[in-house]
Scaffold this active site. Structure first.
Site, mmCIF file in Angstrom:
data_model
loop_
_atom_site.group_PDB
_atom_site.id
_atom_site.type_symbol
_atom_site.label_atom_id
_atom_site.label_comp_id
_atom_site.label_asym_id
_atom_site.label_seq_id
_atom_site.Cartn_x
_atom_site.Cartn_y
_atom_site.Cartn_z
ATOM 1 N N LYS A 1 -2.798 6.149 -1.110
ATOM 2 C CA LYS A 1 -1.326 6.061 -1.092
ATOM 3 C C LYS A 1 -0.823 6.247 0.395
ATOM 4 O O LYS A 1 0.137 5.455 0.724
ATOM 5 C CB LYS A 1 -0.545 7.013 -2.146
ATOM 6 C CG LYS A 1 0.974 6.843 -2.019
ATOM 7 C CD LYS A 1 1.553 8.211 -3.145
ATOM 8 C CE LYS A 1 1.259 9.432 -2.396
ATOM 9 N NZ LYS A 1 1.988 10.565 -3.300
ATOM 10 N N ASP B 1 3.478 5.956 -5.778
ATOM 11 C CA ASP B 1 3.960 7.228 -5.934
ATOM 12 C C ASP B 1 4.545 7.591 -7.343
ATOM 13 O O ASP B 1 4.650 6.561 -8.172
ATOM 14 C CB ASP B 1 4.863 7.785 -4.688
ATOM 15 C CG ASP B 1 6.387 7.465 -5.148
ATOM 16 O OD1 ASP B 1 6.648 6.332 -5.945
ATOM 17 O OD2 ASP B 1 7.235 7.760 -4.127
#
Length: 211
Positions: free
Chosen positions: A120, A138
């Protein structure tokens, strides 16, 4: 959810947010990397307050190393998990200085080799600092993708793969920020503001609210 709906969804998100970007404050790729590393389980507001004190003093890998772990902690101690974050940032700075001439690398493999940097975070850096068409999933993007049915998936990797497959190419560079901001301020977890949502009629969420 079909391709025509997805295209219209991203057209409307673009119209409502023509120049989306992160709410973290940064000016260089290293400042962004530092802010993102500090942002895990912390608010952007809290991180920005800490980096507003840190960056004028140390905003390069060598300057952070010169502070040392304990010196760094003094600037970031208002952020959750600051002890482990300080350790990771110091380790990351060592690698950047020793292996990358103090520069943030531009490949996923090299980014993910840095302590505290996962998929991420690497996607955020590649997208926001270097303009790559990556999407960092997220909690906000995961929720919006599943709730609207733009890209439903059981985990973040599955959602990312579907977004990369289904988001039209012209929207891919900014899709990350549109979806995060939409999830943060409109499609919120407990009480989505469906009544004021620009894509309400295209969204396939079954339990819409009137807010």
């Amino acid at each position: 959810m079909n391709a025509q709906k997805r295209y219209e969804i991203f057209c409307r998100l673009r119209d409502s947010m023509p120049e989306p970007t992160t709410e973290l404050n940064w000016h260089t790729p290293f400042e962004l990397l530092t802010a993102v590393l500090l942002s895990a389980q912390a608010t952007d507001v809290g991180v920005n307050k800490a980096t507003a004190r840190l960056f004028p003093v140390a905003n390069t890998p060598q300057a952070i190393l010169d502070l040392g772990v304990e010196g760094l902690k003094e600037y970031i101690k208002t952020i959750g998990l600051y002890n482990s974050k300080a350790e990771n940032l110091i380790k990351t700075c060592h690698i950047l200085v020793e292996q990358h001439d103090g520069q943030v690398p531009r490949t996923r493999r090299e980014l993910e080799a840095l302590p505290g940097v996962g998929r991420k975070t690497a996607n955020v850096i590649l997208n926001t600092a270097f303009g790559e068409p990556t999407i960092a999933v997220d909690t906000h993007i995961f929720r919006v993708s599943n709730r609207t049915r733009i890209a439903p998936g059981k985990n973040v990797v599955e959602v990312e793969e579907k977004l990369m497959r289904h988001v039209p190419r012209e929207f891919r560079k900014d899709a990350h920020h549109w979806l995060i901001l939409h999830g943060r301020y409109t499609c919120m977890a407990r009480k989505p503001r469906c009544g004021s949502c620009v894509i309400e009629d295209l969204c396939e969420y079954q339990d819409k609210t009137e807010l």
